[in-house]
Design an enzyme around this catalytic site. Structure first.
Site, PDB file in Angstrom:
ATOM      1  N   GLU A  78      -1.278  -7.231   7.628  1.00 23.65           N
ATOM      2  CA  GLU A  78       0.088  -7.067   8.092  1.00 23.65           C
ATOM      3  C   GLU A  78       0.359  -7.941   9.320  1.00 23.65           C
ATOM      4  O   GLU A  78      -0.560  -8.371  10.032  1.00 23.65           O
ATOM      5  CB  GLU A  78       0.323  -5.589   8.439  1.00 23.65           C
ATOM      6  CG  GLU A  78       1.719  -5.219   8.913  1.00 23.65           C
ATOM      7  CD  GLU A  78       2.822  -5.565   7.911  1.00 23.65           C
ATOM      8  OE1 GLU A  78       3.074  -6.773   7.703  1.00 23.65           O
ATOM      9  OE2 GLU A  78       3.434  -4.626   7.379  1.00 23.65           O
TER      10      GLU A  78
ATOM     11  N   HIS B 230       0.829  -1.206   0.000  1.00 25.22           N
ATOM     12  CA  HIS B 230       0.000   0.000   0.000  1.00 25.22           C
ATOM     13  C   HIS B 230       0.869   1.264   0.000  1.00 25.22           C
ATOM     14  O   HIS B 230       2.051   1.235   0.377  1.00 25.22           O
ATOM     15  CB  HIS B 230      -0.929   0.018   1.218  1.00 25.22           C
ATOM     16  CG  HIS B 230      -0.216   0.113   2.533  1.00 25.22           C
ATOM     17  ND1 HIS B 230       0.328   1.282   3.009  1.00 25.22           N
ATOM     18  CD2 HIS B 230       0.046  -0.831   3.468  1.00 25.22           C
ATOM     19  CE1 HIS B 230       0.888   1.072   4.178  1.00 25.22           C
ATOM     20  NE2 HIS B 230       0.743  -0.218   4.475  1.00 25.22           N
TER      21      HIS B 230
END
Length: 205
Positions: free
Chosen positions: A90, A16
């Site tokens: 994550e 991202h």
């Protein structure tokens, strides 16, 4: 070296774009921090980096982390997401969430996410490794249909890279993955190979 024919596609990892927490070095897992203006700009420009490494034709599958920063990056990069995959989140940092490495080292000298410890429910490398291996196994099964794009996060993408070439999860320390960076996992006659690491967005002219 094996004589096996390589599949048609490869696995593309897209991190991202920049958030305020990634810019300032805060560990960000489950906290949904939005992209900065710079992050949104880089996500738009990463279309060029993806075009440089993508095979012709549409991807076989685009999978994305459920976090808004990943979903927004995929959208701005011009990717049509086929699946939101919870496994692409994550690394769970536990008590390290929202803290920088220097802050964590005030109480845990020499700490890194790779070496631990992982207090407060943080994932261990073995736990992250199992998640990465499952993602890669599923992606690999789709490669005869073309590229598979996985849109996610920095540390987890580095673990995916390490596991692709047979390193332990902690081997991810050897790879860089900047915001809006692209890494390509390919093959050499059936042997997993790194084709590109941390390909950066095309700069504006």
């Amino acid at each position: 070296m094996t004589p096996h024919a390589d599949p048609a596609g490869r696995i593309l990892l897209l991190r991202h774009g920049e958030t305020e927490w990634s810019r300032t070095g805060k560990h960000t897992s489950h906290t949904d921090v939005p992209l900065t203006d710079a992050g949104r700009s880089a996500a738009r420009r990463v279309r060029g980096a993806l075009a440089q490494v993508r095979l012709d034709g549409p991807p076989a599958r685009v999978c994305c982390s459920p976090r808004a920063r990943a979903r927004d990056t995929a959208d701005l990069a011009g990717l049509d997401v086929d699946e939101i995959d919870e496994r692409l989140v994550e690394w769970d940092y536990g008590d390290a969430e929202g803290r920088t490495t220097p802050q964590i080292r005030e109480t845990l000298p020499g700490w890194t996410i790779w070496d631990g410890p992982w207090p407060g429910g943080g994932e261990t490398p073995d736990e992250v490794c199992a998640r990465a291996d499952a993602v890669l196994a599923d992606a690999r099964g789709l490669l005869d249909g073309g590229d598979v794009v996985l849109v996610g996060h920095g540390h987890f993408s580095r673990v995916l890279t390490a596991r692709w070439i047979g390193l332990p999860a902690t081997g991810g320390v050897h790879f860089r993955m900047d915001p809006a960076g692209v890494t390509v996992l390919g093959f050499e006659r059936g042997v997993p190979r790194l084709d590109h690491v941390n390909q950066r967005p095309v700069e504006e002219r």
